[in-house]
Enzyme design. Structure first.
Site, PDB file in Angstrom:
ATOM      1  N   TYR A  59      10.788  -3.971 -13.592  1.00 45.40           N
ATOM      2  CA  TYR A  59       9.538  -4.520 -13.031  1.00 45.40           C
ATOM      3  C   TYR A  59      10.003  -5.733 -12.242  1.00 45.40           C
ATOM      4  CZ  TYR A  59       4.657  -6.336 -13.710  1.00 45.40           C
ATOM      5  OH  TYR A  59       3.363  -6.798 -13.578  1.00 45.40           O
ATOM      6  N   THR A 101       8.194  -1.013  -8.867  1.00 46.86           N
ATOM      7  CA  THR A 101       7.588  -0.951  -7.546  1.00 46.86           C
ATOM      8  C   THR A 101       8.171  -2.019  -6.637  1.00 46.86           C
ATOM      9  OG1 THR A 101       5.586  -0.214  -8.616  1.00 46.86           O
ATOM     10  CG2 THR A 101       5.369  -0.961  -6.344  1.00 46.86           C
ATOM     11  N   GLN A 150      -3.829   3.990 -17.531  1.00 51.77           N
ATOM     12  CA  GLN A 150      -2.951   2.855 -17.831  1.00 51.77           C
ATOM     13  C   GLN A 150      -3.737   1.660 -18.368  1.00 51.77           C
ATOM     14  OE1 GLN A 150      -0.464   1.878 -14.487  1.00 51.77           O
ATOM     15  NE2 GLN A 150       0.550   0.162 -15.503  1.00 51.77           N
ATOM     16  N   HIS A 173       5.342  -7.542  -6.289  1.00 47.66           N
ATOM     17  CA  HIS A 173       4.538  -6.577  -7.046  1.00 47.66           C
ATOM     18  C   HIS A 173       3.982  -7.215  -8.319  1.00 47.66           C
ATOM     19  CE1 HIS A 173       3.228  -2.875  -8.953  1.00 47.66           C
ATOM     20  NE2 HIS A 173       4.040  -3.087  -9.975  1.00 47.66           N
ATOM     21  N   GLU A 176       9.753   3.161  -5.476  1.00 46.99           N
ATOM     22  CA  GLU A 176      10.860   2.582  -6.224  1.00 46.99           C
ATOM     23  C   GLU A 176      12.168   3.201  -5.741  1.00 46.99           C
ATOM     24  OE1 GLU A 176      10.607   2.328 -10.451  1.00 46.99           O
ATOM     25  OE2 GLU A 176       8.414   2.259 -10.479  1.00 46.99           O
ATOM     26  N   LYS A 218       2.056   7.136 -17.116  1.00 48.04           N
ATOM     27  CA  LYS A 218       3.290   7.256 -16.341  1.00 48.04           C
ATOM     28  C   LYS A 218       4.056   8.532 -16.652  1.00 48.04           C
ATOM     29  CE  LYS A 218       3.622   2.830 -14.725  1.00 48.04           C
ATOM     30  NZ  LYS A 218       3.963   2.452 -13.345  1.00 48.04           N
ATOM     31  N   ARG A 229      -4.961 -10.378 -14.091  1.00 52.76           N
ATOM     32  CA  ARG A 229      -4.925 -11.490 -15.030  1.00 52.76           C
ATOM     33  C   ARG A 229      -5.487 -12.738 -14.369  1.00 52.76           C
ATOM     34  NH1 ARG A 229      -0.304  -8.407 -16.698  1.00 52.76           N
ATOM     35  NH2 ARG A 229       0.887  -9.339 -15.035  1.00 52.76           N
ATOM     36  N   SER A 269       7.700  11.686 -12.746  1.00 50.17           N
ATOM     37  CA  SER A 269       8.380  10.736 -11.870  1.00 50.17           C
ATOM     38  C   SER A 269       9.307  11.565 -10.985  1.00 50.17           C
ATOM     39  CB  SER A 269       9.211   9.730 -12.671  1.00 50.17           C
ATOM     40  OG  SER A 269       8.425   9.090 -13.654  1.00 50.17           O
TER      41      SER A 269
END
Lengths: 426, 426
Positions: A137, A358, A249, A142, A210, A262, A151, A266
Site C-alpha cells: 500500500y 495502487t 470492502q 493513493h 499496480e 479482493k 477518514r 487479480s
C-alpha cells in the site's frame, strides 16, 4: 557479470515493429501453450514467441548450468530458483542467439520452425505458480486519497504509514493471466443508514493500477533479508490489476483488512520483465518525509521509471485511457518492501508475488483506481465512446499497459487486459 | 458409502496403549521421512507409523482407483484431489488391513518390516503443500474479549461480526509442522504515548489456540460453493497455533489487518484427522444471535465436539496446562466459513488451509491466547514450575492437544509442540 543483453545498439534478425514493447533488449520470460498443445517456458522478441525448451534441447544453451527440463515446465518457479547469475547467463545468451550478426539459428530453417511461433499460435499461461501473494500500500498519493475520502481530510495518512510499507496478504488462487474474464462478485453490503447488510452483486467494482514483483528463494524461516541484498532476490516485474469491490470492502474490512472484496480475482500481464532489463531505467524514490528506521534505509536509486496507463473499453466500442501514472511515484520501493516483509523472519520463496498497491500519481488524471478518478463516484469519468463511468460496468474491458523509454530503447510489459462479466449464473 | 472404518467395536492387531489418540478408528493421514530417508504418505495406529506408499506397492489397495505413485509424494495434495469417495475407500481398507481378524499383513513378517515403523524411526513433515491459508475470527468469546480490551467494553463486537465469518489471508510460507522451533520476531513497535516507533524484539509473543481444516479442489474461479455441499470439500483437521506478536500487531494492523505480527510462523499438528473420522462427534453450533443471510444458513449439526488444551513448558521444567477449550464453541462453523469464502467466486484448492481463529470458551480458564488469559498482561498466569507468564518467554515450549471422546472411542490429534527461541542472530 555484465548484462550484455541490455546492449542498446544490438539489432536482431527477428522482424519487429519500431515501437514494440519487446525489442531484443527486453527478453522477458513467460509460459505458453504451443500449437502442438505443449506447455513450455518462452521469451518474446517483437511479435515472435520463442520456445526456450526447444532451444535448450537443440543445444543453444550449452555451457550454462541448466537441468535438461528446466524450460519444459508449466511455471518459471524452478528456473527462478536457479538464481540471478543463471537468469543473466540465459538472457545474455538469448540476446546473442537473436543478434543480427549471429547466423546459427537465423540460417537454420529446421530449427526456426521448431523454436519460433507467431502470437496467434500460442496461448499465454500464468508464468509462475504463486506460493504467496502480498499486496503493499506504498503510494502516498493513493493512501492520502483514500484517507481523505473515508477518514479525515486533514489527517489522511494513518500514523504508521510513513514508518513502514504497510501490506496485507492476498489470495494466490485467484491470480489469473491477462485475457481471462472475471465475473462481477456477489457479497454482503451495508446500505448507508441501515444496520442489516443485504446480499447481492457488488455495484462498485473497481480496478487497481499496480505492478508486482516476483521473487526467488530468499531466506529461511527466521532470517531477515538485509535491504542492501533485497534486489538479488527479485526476478522481475509484471503489470497487476488488483480487482476490488468497494461496497463489499467497506462492510467487511474492519478490523482484519480486505478479504472477499479482493480475492475474487487479480490479473497479471503474462511476460515477466526482468529486473536486469529495467536496469537502465533506475531512478530515485521520493524523498522520505520522516526518518525511516535503519532496516529500511538504503543507498542508491531503487525505483524505476515505468510509464503506466489504464484504459477502459466498453464492449464493441473504442477504448479510453482514463489514467496515466508512473511506477516511480511509489513512496516505498521494492527493496524496502522486501526488507520489511522479512524483518520478522517470514520466508520468501521462488514465485512469490508482491503487489505495489495502487499506483496513483500526484495529479487527478494519474490516479490508479476508479474510486479516486471518480472521487467515490462524485465525478463520473467521461469515456470517448460508451458514456461515463463511476466504476466498471458489466462487459467493460480494463487494460493496463506499461513501458520504459530512454535513449531510443523501449522496454515494455505488454498489457493485462480483463473483461468484467456479469454475475456468475450456474 | 458407509464409513466402515469408524466401526467402534473394531480391534487391531497393532499393539496400542489404552488412551491413544490414534486407535484403529482414527486413521489420520500424514507425510514422513522414513529411516531410509524416503519420503512417503502414511497413517498411524497407536505408536506405529504405517507407510502407505509401501502398502500400495505391495498390492494392499487393489481394487481402489489410485495412481501408482499417489502415496510416494512429499505432500497429500494429489491424494486429497482424488476426492472424498477415494479417501473413504482408502480409510475403510486400512481399517480392514489392520483388523485383528485379518491375517494378510499381520502374518507376513517380510511385509510388516517394510510397512511399519516406530515413531522414533520417522520424521514428520508438513502434510500438505499449502497453496493459500486463510484465518477466520469465528469465536464470539475471543472477538468479544479482544473488542473489550482494545475497543469498547460495551460494544465489543464490530457491526459486521454477527453477519459474516470475518477472515483475512495469512502467509502459507511460514506454516510449519510441530517440533520446528520459532525465533522471537523483531519489528516495529510504538511505545504508549510516543509518536515515533522503535525497532526491536517483540515483547508480547503469544500463541493462538486454533484448529484448521484442509480442503480439496472445490470450485472454479467465479463459482460459489453452496453451504449444503461445503463438507464435501473438507478433507480433515489439524491443531493450529497461530503465533502472534501483539506489540507488532497493534502498531501495524490498521487499516489492512495483521501482517508481520502473524506471518513469522504458524504451527500445525502433523496428522490430518479426516472429517469422516470425526463423524461420531458432530454437535450443534451455538444458536445464531442475529438472523443470517440465506447463503450462510444450514441444516443439521455442523460443528464437532473436540476437547482442546494448551500447555506451556519452560525449558527443563514441567508443563502447565493454561487453557482448556472446545472446538464446538465456534460461533461460525466450517460450512459457513467455506460458503462465505467462495460466495464471491474465490477458488479453493487441494491443500488450502483454513484456520478457525482463536478458540476461546466462555470461562476465563478456556481462553485461547495469553492476551486473554493474562488480560493484556494485567493478570499473569501462574505456572506449576518456572514462575508466571504474561506472554511467552524465550525457550518456552507451547503445546496444543486435542481429542474427541464418546462411547469409549477416543479420536485424537496428537499435539503441536513449538519452542520459542530467542531472536535470530546471523
Amino acid at each position: 557479470m555484465p548484462i550484455t543483453a541490455n546492449n542498446p545498439t544490438r539489432k536482431t534478425w527477428i522482424k519487429t515493429r519500431a515501437k514494440t514493447d519487446f525489442p531484443i533488449q527486453n527478453i522477458p520470460f513467460g509460459v505458453f501453450l504451443t500449437r502442438d498443445d505443449i506447455i513450455t517456458i518462452g521469451t518474446r522478441i517483437g511479435d515472435t514467441a520463442i520456445d526456450l525448451g526447444a532451444l535448450h534441447q537443440l543445444g543453444y544453451f550449452e555451457g550454462i548450468p541448466l537441468t535438461d527440463d528446466i524450460f519444459l515446465q508449466d511455471s518459471l518457479n524452478d528456473f527462478i530458483s536457479d538464481g540471478k547469475k543463471t537468469w543473466r547467463l540465459v538472457r545474455n545468451r538469448i540476446a546473442e542467439i537473436f543478434d543480427e550478426e549471429n547466423d546459427r539459428l537465423k540460417n537454420n530453417e529446421e530449427h526456426r520452425k521448431i523454436v519460433l511461433f507467431t502470437l496467434e499460435e500460442i496461448e499465454m499461461q500464468l508464468p509462475v505458480s504463486v506460493g504467496d501473494y502480498t499486496d503493499f500500500y506504498s503510494s502516498i498519493e493513493h493512501a492520502t486519497n483514500v484517507g481523505q475520502m473515508f477518514r479525515d481530510p486533514d489527517n489522511a495518512l494513518l500514523p504508521n504509514w510513513l514508518h513502514m510499507p504497510v501490506a496485507y496478504h492476498g489470495r494466490s488462487s485467484s491470480i489469473i493471466p491477462s485475457d481471462i474474464p472475471v465475473h462481477r462478485p456477489q457479497g454482503q453490503k451495508l446500505v448507508n443508514g441501515e444496520d442489516q447488510p443485504i446480499f447481492g452483486p457488488s455495484r462498485l467494482v473497481d480496478f487497481e493500477l499496480e505492478m508486482a514483483f516476483i521473487t526467488t528463494d530468499a531466506n529461511l524461516l527466521g532470517e531477515p533479508i538485509p535491504i542492501a541484498e533485497a534486489e538479488d532476490y527479485i526476478f522481475g516485474l509484471v503489470l497487476f490489476n488488483d480487482w476490488s469491490a468497494r461496497d463489499i470492502q467497506k462492510w467487511e474490512y474492519v478490523p482484519l483488512g480486505p478479504f472477499l472484496a479482493k480475492n475474487f480475482a487479480s490479473s497479471i500481464s503474462p511476460w515477466i520483465v526482468t529486473l536486469d532489463a529495467l536496469e537502465p531505467y533506475r531512478t530515485a524514490s521520493p524523498k522520505p518525509i520522516k526518518e525511516q528506521l535503519p532496516y529500511l534505509q538504503y543507498k542508491g536509486a531503487k525505483s524505476f521509471d515505468i510509464n503506466l496507463e489504464v484504459a477502459i473499453k466498453p464492449e464493441n466500442l473504442k477504448e479510453t485511457v482514463v489514467s496515466k501514472s508512473n511506477f516511480k511515484h511509489m513512496y516505498w520501493n521494492m527493496s524496502q518492501q522486501l526488507a520489511h516483509h522479512t524483518i520478522n523472519g517470514c520466508p520468501v520463496n521462488s514465485g512469490d508475488l508482491m503487489g505495489s498497491g495502487t499506483i496513483s500519481g500526484p495529479t487527478p488524471d494519474s490516479y490508479g483506481s476508479m474510486l479516486e478518478l471518480s472521487w467515490r463516484g462524485e465525478k463520473p469519468v467521461q469515456l470517448k465512446e460508451g458514456g461515463s463511468r463511476k466504476f466498471i460496468d458489466d462487459n467493460d474491458t480494463v487494460i493496463i499497459r506499461g513501458h520504459c523509454e530512454k535513449n531510443g530503447v523501449r522496454i515494455g510489459f505488454g498489457e493485462v487486459s480483463t473483461k468484467l462479466l456479469p454475475v456468475y449464473k450456474k
